[in-house]
Design a protein around this motif. Sequence first.
Motif, PDB file in Angstrom:
ATOM      1  N   GLU A   1      -0.662  -6.152   8.886  1.00 56.12           N
ATOM      2  CA  GLU A   1       0.111  -5.044   8.338  1.00 56.12           C
ATOM      3  C   GLU A   1       1.431  -5.017   9.082  1.00 56.12           C
TER       4      GLU A   1
ATOM      5  N   THR B   1      -2.953   0.675  -3.700  1.00 48.51           N
ATOM      6  CA  THR B   1      -2.501  -0.630  -3.220  1.00 48.51           C
ATOM      7  C   THR B   1      -2.461  -1.624  -4.367  1.00 48.51           C
TER       8      THR B   1
ATOM      9  N   ALA C   1       3.466   0.238   2.772  1.00 49.59           N
ATOM     10  CA  ALA C   1       3.148  -0.670   3.872  1.00 49.59           C
ATOM     11  C   ALA C   1       2.917  -2.060   3.291  1.00 49.59           C
TER      12      ALA C   1
ATOM     13  N   ARG D   1       1.513  -5.859   3.639  1.00 44.78           N
ATOM     14  CA  ARG D   1       0.530  -6.658   4.352  1.00 44.78           C
ATOM     15  C   ARG D   1       0.560  -8.078   3.816  1.00 44.78           C
TER      16      ARG D   1
ATOM     17  N   SER E   1       0.853  -1.182   0.000  1.00 45.21           N
ATOM     18  CA  SER E   1       0.000   0.000   0.000  1.00 45.21           C
ATOM     19  C   SER E   1       0.891   1.235   0.000  1.00 45.21           C
TER      20      SER E   1
ATOM     21  N   ARG F   1       4.864  -3.948  10.508  1.00 49.51           N
ATOM     22  CA  ARG F   1       5.502  -2.702  10.902  1.00 49.51           C
ATOM     23  C   ARG F   1       6.887  -2.967  11.489  1.00 49.51           C
TER      24      ARG F   1
END
Length: 390
Positions: free
Chosen positions: A150, A363, A87, A89, A79, A152
């Motif tokens: 997601e 995305t 990001a 996922r 994304s 991180r």
Amino acid sequence: MTARPDVHGTSGAPTLGALTAGQLVRLCDVAGLSLADAYAYATVLIEALGPVAERPLDLPPLYRTFLSDDHTPVEYSLSFPPNGAPALRVLLEPGYAAGGRWARNGRAGLRAIREMAQRWNITTDLLDGLEDLFFPPSPQGPLALLCALELRPGGVPRMKVYLNPAARGEERSAETVREALHRLGHRRAFASLPAADGYPFLALDLGDWETPRVKVYLRHDGLAAEEAPALCRMDPGPAPAEIEEFVRTAAGLAPDLLDADSSETGGVAARLTRRPVLTCHSFTDKESDGPCGFTLHIPVRDYVRHDGEAVARAVTLLGRYGMDTAPLLRAPSAVTSRRLEDGVGLIAYLALAHQHGRPPRVTAYVSAEAYEVRPPLGSRPARAATAGGR
């Protein structure tokens, strides 16, 4: 120090867990995550798959999962925000190892979700309050439960769960969504939704989200690009021209993407009749009369000849929004060694997300292709409609 997960299989033979763990480690590098985080998340993925992670890839899929066209129970997405790293996922079916019986699959998935949530100190109260709606004794529909993480920095992801509104019967999907929104405190949300041909998912944000969302996904069969702006119920929302332009570019309906002999020219509305467009409507404020977020999901894999075209369209869209295209261009080689022109479906969806108070995001959804590569389409594929959701 985080232990390195097995990305080769214990016997040296390719396995589902080894393949997907290796893909995830390489995609973490694309997204700028550290090697320690990559190994930690790959380990989580292998554990979530359970014993099926050791299943050799020369065996067929355990069953026909709804998650992907080739029935791999894992999918990835990147994304992209403006001026920042994407990001990453990972979407998976946590009950996959239980097989295709939805009651057993759903219960196994719930256990896996709760175990992951406990590891990261994430509460599942919202999910627990909907259990009777989405996990009846004899569930129906094409899936039981999906989970997205997601990823991180630091090894603690944000979690999303996707529930099946058709669990109590397709004819009761709208009723199930309405009741779920009511229980979650969004009593005016259902009335704000546009008309739809189906309700494929209801999704919940769990864990450390700034503003946790409840998201309702809608299916729109045979949608024309000029009809898409009317599906957005955000106020204020994106300009109608922006929504229509995204549909046209992602689906190949922009004038510079059409064949010279295409029937879509000449002012005739082009309807996306292969795989349907999905919209997602996000709710955070329980007192609001409408959604605070709107996302369009275009199943690009059914509107391109091969993945080279899909990547080119994604690059165009990212450039339009001032987003870095380099991670997208690196992503395919993190997942597969094949040429983009040799198949279609590696890029499954392209999506445009708008959320109040945030810049738009684009995305790209990336398939694992563990079991099959769809051959590239001919120059003029048949325009038969399909009933598929994802």
